[in-house]
Design an enzyme around this catalytic site. Structure first.
Site, PDB file in Angstrom:
ATOM      1  N   GLY A   1       0.791  -1.223   0.000  1.00  0.00           N
ATOM      2  CA  GLY A   1       0.000   0.000   0.000  1.00  0.00           C
ATOM      3  C   GLY A   1       0.821   1.269   0.000  1.00  0.00           C
TER       4      GLY A   1
ATOM      5  CG  ASP B   1       3.043  -6.503  16.699  1.00  0.00           C
ATOM      6  OD1 ASP B   1       2.397  -5.471  16.398  1.00  0.00           O
ATOM      7  OD2 ASP B   1       2.567  -7.416  17.395  1.00  0.00           O
TER       8      ASP B   1
ATOM      9  CE1 TYR C   1      -6.705   4.248  11.125  1.00  0.00           C
ATOM     10  CE2 TYR C   1      -8.480   5.614  10.250  1.00  0.00           C
ATOM     11  CZ  TYR C   1      -7.191   5.125  10.156  1.00  0.00           C
ATOM     12  OH  TYR C   1      -6.391   5.491   9.105  1.00  0.00           O
TER      13      TYR C   1
ATOM     14  CE  LYS D   1      -3.545   6.240  11.392  1.00  0.00           C
ATOM     15  NZ  LYS D   1      -2.111   6.153  11.012  1.00  0.00           N
TER      16      LYS D   1
ATOM     17  CB  THR E   1      -4.285   0.528  -0.150  1.00  0.00           C
ATOM     18  OG1 THR E   1      -5.249   0.318   0.895  1.00  0.00           O
ATOM     19  CG2 THR E   1      -3.840   1.976  -0.164  1.00  0.00           C
ATOM     20  N   PRO E   2      -4.491  -2.290  -1.425  1.00  0.00           N
ATOM     21  CG  PRO E   2      -2.716  -3.592  -2.181  1.00  0.00           C
ATOM     22  CD  PRO E   2      -3.079  -2.182  -1.840  1.00  0.00           C
TER      23      PRO E   2
END
Length: 264
Positions: free
Chosen positions: A20, A68, A161, A165, A196-197
């Site tokens: 991506g 990670d 989310y 952010k 994106t994927p």
């Protein structure tokens, strides 16, 4: 100071760089002369394949490190291992993120913690270690945090989310203020809905999207497309380069929808 992006002296780390937008930024930096770069992510097979492909196409020293970003020790080790290999790190992109769904009504404490671990805490400590090493070695450096238009509010199903952010947006400005006297610049990009994927998987998993969803979604957009990674990558590369001069603490909205606008 060059007026066009030049990354011949750049040593870069891209967290979330195996696909991506992160991968597009890696490709852009290499195209602009970056000879040493580490891409990091959790998916080992995909990461190794991406690094091998970039090395084969460009001859640059591109490495993959399994990381990670939800683990602080991984985020710090990513910077340390890159510095140990290349001697220094001059550019950092925090592009790793999770975008799993959840509203104010149904987000669990575990989901909330996961979002903040990957989207906020990991990037914070990667940036911290990046800055510490740059200060120790006395060289200039530049970081870009990949944010989102959700920092302005976000959809109801993106509550954790959006919060994570928004916190990273504040970290971007706070760090820019704290680090400017060390010639370390920190900027952010608020990305809009992107092709994106990863987004394809999200649409299919959470929204029941079928083949053709992208074409239908793009037909509804003012400019006939979703945000493209290659477009954002050019801005990120510019922000990381000497061509962006003293630019720091900037949060750029990269979208076709204007935050705060109302239907006319």
């Amino acid at each position: 100071m060059p007026l066009t992006p030049d990354h011949a002296d750049t040593v870069a780390v891209i967290a979330g760089g195996t696909q991506g937008l992160g991968l597009a930024i890696a490709e852009r930096l290499i195209a602009e002369g970056c000879p040493r770069l580490v891409i990091a992510g959790r998916r080992v097979a995909e990461g190794e394949a991406a690094a091998e492909k970039l090395r084969g196409e460009t001859g640059a020293d591109i490495r993959f490190l399994a990381t990670d970003m939800g683990r602080v020790e991984d985020a710090i080790l990513l910077i340390d291992r890159t510095a140990n290999r290349f001697g220094r790190v001059t550019a950092l992109v925090n592009a790793a993120a999770t975008t799993e769904r959840g509203s104010i009504l149904d987000t669990t404490p575990e989901d909330f913690e996961k979002h903040f671990a990957i989207n906020t805490r990991g990037p914070f400590f990667a940036l911290q270690r990046f800055a510490q090493l740059a200060v120790e070695k006395g060289h200039a450096a530049s970081a870009v945090n990949i944010l989102s238009m959700v920092t302005h509010c976000g959809q109801s199903y993106l509550a954790p989310y959006s919060a994570s952010k928004a916190a990273l947006a504040n970290i971007t400005k706070n760090a820019a203020q704290a680090l400017r006297s060390h010639r370390i610049r920190v900027n952010g990009i608020n990305c809009g809905w992107m092709d994106t994927p990863g987004e394809d998987l999200v649409q299919r998993k959470f929204h029941g999207a079928q083949d053709g969803w992208l074409e239908q979604a793009e037909a509804r957009q003012p400019m006939g497309m979703l945000v493209k990674p290659g477009h954002v990558a050019r801005l990120a590369a510019y922000m990381l380069s000497p061509a962006s001069g003293v630019m720091t603490g900037a949060l750029v909205d990269f979208d076709q929808n204007v935050a705060g606008a109302y239907p006319e």
